[in-house]
Design a protein around this motif. Structure first.
Motif, PDB file in Angstrom:
ATOM      1  N   VAL A 177      -9.658   4.580   3.681  1.00 57.09           N
ATOM      2  CA  VAL A 177     -10.631   5.485   3.069  1.00 57.09           C
ATOM      3  C   VAL A 177     -11.162   4.911   1.762  1.00 57.09           C
ATOM      4  O   VAL A 177     -12.377   4.886   1.527  1.00 57.09           O
ATOM      5  N   ALA A 178     -10.265   4.434   0.899  1.00 53.30           N
ATOM      6  CA  ALA A 178     -10.690   3.914  -0.397  1.00 53.30           C
ATOM      7  C   ALA A 178     -11.586   2.697  -0.244  1.00 53.30           C
ATOM      8  O   ALA A 178     -12.632   2.594  -0.897  1.00 53.30           O
ATOM      9  N   MET A 187      -4.975   5.891   3.445  1.00 54.07           N
ATOM     10  CA  MET A 187      -5.485   5.908   2.077  1.00 54.07           C
ATOM     11  C   MET A 187      -6.260   4.630   1.763  1.00 54.07           C
ATOM     12  O   MET A 187      -7.346   4.675   1.173  1.00 54.07           O
ATOM     13  N   ILE A 188      -5.714   3.496   2.185  1.00 51.65           N
ATOM     14  CA  ILE A 188      -6.385   2.223   1.913  1.00 51.65           C
ATOM     15  C   ILE A 188      -7.713   2.138   2.661  1.00 51.65           C
ATOM     16  O   ILE A 188      -8.734   1.710   2.102  1.00 51.65           O
ATOM     17  N   PHE A 245     -12.753   4.854  -7.359  1.00 49.65           N
ATOM     18  CA  PHE A 245     -11.919   4.607  -6.185  1.00 49.65           C
ATOM     19  C   PHE A 245     -11.104   3.331  -6.351  1.00 49.65           C
ATOM     20  O   PHE A 245      -9.962   3.245  -5.866  1.00 49.65           O
ATOM     21  N   ALA A 302       0.348   6.972   6.151  1.00 52.27           N
ATOM     22  CA  ALA A 302      -0.385   7.595   5.050  1.00 52.27           C
ATOM     23  C   ALA A 302      -0.973   6.542   4.124  1.00 52.27           C
ATOM     24  O   ALA A 302      -2.125   6.658   3.664  1.00 52.27           O
ATOM     25  N   MET A 303      -0.186   5.486   3.854  1.00 53.80           N
ATOM     26  CA  MET A 303      -0.684   4.410   2.991  1.00 53.80           C
ATOM     27  C   MET A 303      -1.877   3.714   3.628  1.00 53.80           C
ATOM     28  O   MET A 303      -2.876   3.426   2.963  1.00 53.80           O
ATOM     29  N   TRP A 333      -2.225   3.057  -7.039  1.00 50.58           N
ATOM     30  CA  TRP A 333      -1.456   3.306  -5.828  1.00 50.58           C
ATOM     31  C   TRP A 333      -0.723   2.066  -5.325  1.00 50.58           C
ATOM     32  O   TRP A 333       0.389   2.173  -4.801  1.00 50.58           O
ATOM     33  N   TRP A 393      -8.105   4.145  -8.315  1.00 43.45           N
ATOM     34  CA  TRP A 393      -7.067   4.762  -7.494  1.00 43.45           C
ATOM     35  C   TRP A 393      -6.233   3.696  -6.789  1.00 43.45           C
ATOM     36  O   TRP A 393      -5.009   3.783  -6.743  1.00 43.45           O
ATOM     37  N   LEU A 394      -6.894   2.680  -6.236  1.00 44.60           N
ATOM     38  CA  LEU A 394      -6.163   1.574  -5.618  1.00 44.60           C
ATOM     39  C   LEU A 394      -5.261   0.886  -6.640  1.00 44.60           C
ATOM     40  O   LEU A 394      -4.140   0.481  -6.319  1.00 44.60           O
TER      41      LEU A 394
END
Length: 222
Positions: free
Chosen positions: A66-67, A63-64, A28, A59-60, A35, A31-32
Motif C-alpha cells: 500500500v505504501a 502495508m508495504i 508515506f 500484515a507487513m 515501520w 511511515w516506511l
C-alpha cells in the motif's frame, strides 16, 4: 448552458496542488521509515523494503504494498501537476488576467512556484530511494545534488518576494534582487548602473526568465 472549470481561470495557487501531492508522498515515505528496519542507514532504501517484504508477515507485506503504491501514484500526480502548471503559467503570462495580476500584491501567489519546485526535488529523492536499487551506494553525490537543486530554486523565490515588497498596489515594478538593491545604494553614477545591470543579469537564468518576467500584453482570455 456552458460549464466552466476552475482550471479555465488560471491562478499560480494551483501549484499548491503539486506541492500537496509531493508532501503526502513524503508522509508515506516517513511511515516506511518508522515501520521498516534500515540498519546502517538513516532512511530505508529499496534493499530494506525488499528485505522487509520477503521476511515479513502478511500484515507487513500489505502495508508495504500500500505504501509503495501510494508513493508511486503521488509521485506521478506531483510531477504531472507541476508540468501542467508550468505549461499553463506560460500561456497565462500574456493574458489580460495576468496583466491585472501583476498590478498588485496578488502576485505574491507566485511564491507557490518555488515551493512546488522544491517539493518536486524532495519527491524525486523519495522515488529514487524507494524504487532504484543500489542508490545508497552513490549517496555522497545525491545529497550535494539535492542541495544544489534547492539552491538553484532560491533566485526564483527571491525575485518574487522582492517584486512583491517593492510593488505598491496598482503600480507594478520589475523584480530586483536584494544584492542588486545594495549595489544601487552603495555605488554612484555609471558605476551604479553598470554594477546593478551586471548583478541583475546574474539572476536572469534561462530557466527563470520565461516564467518570471513580465510579458508583452496581448488580448486573450485567461
Amino acid at each position: 448552458m456552458s460549464l466552466s472549470r476552475p482550471s479555465d481561470q488560471y491562478s499560480p495557487l494551483y501549484f499548491l496542488a503539486s506541492l500537496g501531492a509531493g508532501g503526502l508522498m513524503v508522509s508515506f515515505f516517513m511511515w516506511l521509515m518508522h515501520w521498516l528496519p534500515h540498519p546502517g542507514r538513516s532512511v530505508p532504501v529499496f534493499e530494506d523494503i525488499a528485505a522487509a517484504f520477503s521476511g515479513g508477515n502478511t500484515a507487513m507485506r500489505v502495508m508495504i504494498v500500500v505504501a509503495v503504491a501510494v508513493i508511486a501514484y503521488l509521485g506521478y500526480v506531483n510531477l504531472r501537476l507541476l508540468v501542467w502548471n508550468l505549461i499553463r503559467l506560460r500561456e497565462w503570462r500574456g493574458s489580460d488576467a495576468h496583466a491585472r495580476f501583476v498590478a498588485g500584491n496578488a502576485q505574491s501567489q507566485m511564491m507557490a512556484l518555488p515551493l512546488a519546485l522544491a517539493m518536486a526535488v524532495n519527491g524525486g529523492f523519495v522515488l529514487g530511494l524507494v524504487f532504484v536499487p543500489g542508490l545508497w551506494g552513490v549517496v555522497e553525490y545525491l545529497f550535494p545534488a539535492a542541495i544544489g537543486a534547492i539552491t538553484g530554486i532560491m533566485p526564483a523565490a527571491e525575485m518574487v518576494s522582492i517584486t512583491v515588497a517593492s510593488t505598491p498596489s496598482g503600480s507594478p515594478t520589475k523584480p530586483r534582487s536584494t544584492t542588486c538593491s545594495m549595489i544601487g545604494t552603495t555605488a554612484g553614477g555609471a558605476t551604479q548602473i553598470a554594477g546593478r545591470s551586471a548583478c541583475q543579469a546574474s539572476y536572469n537564468w534561462a530557466f527563470w526568465i520565461p516564467l518570471m518576467r513580465r510579458p508583452t500584453r496581448r488580448s486573450s482570455s485567461a
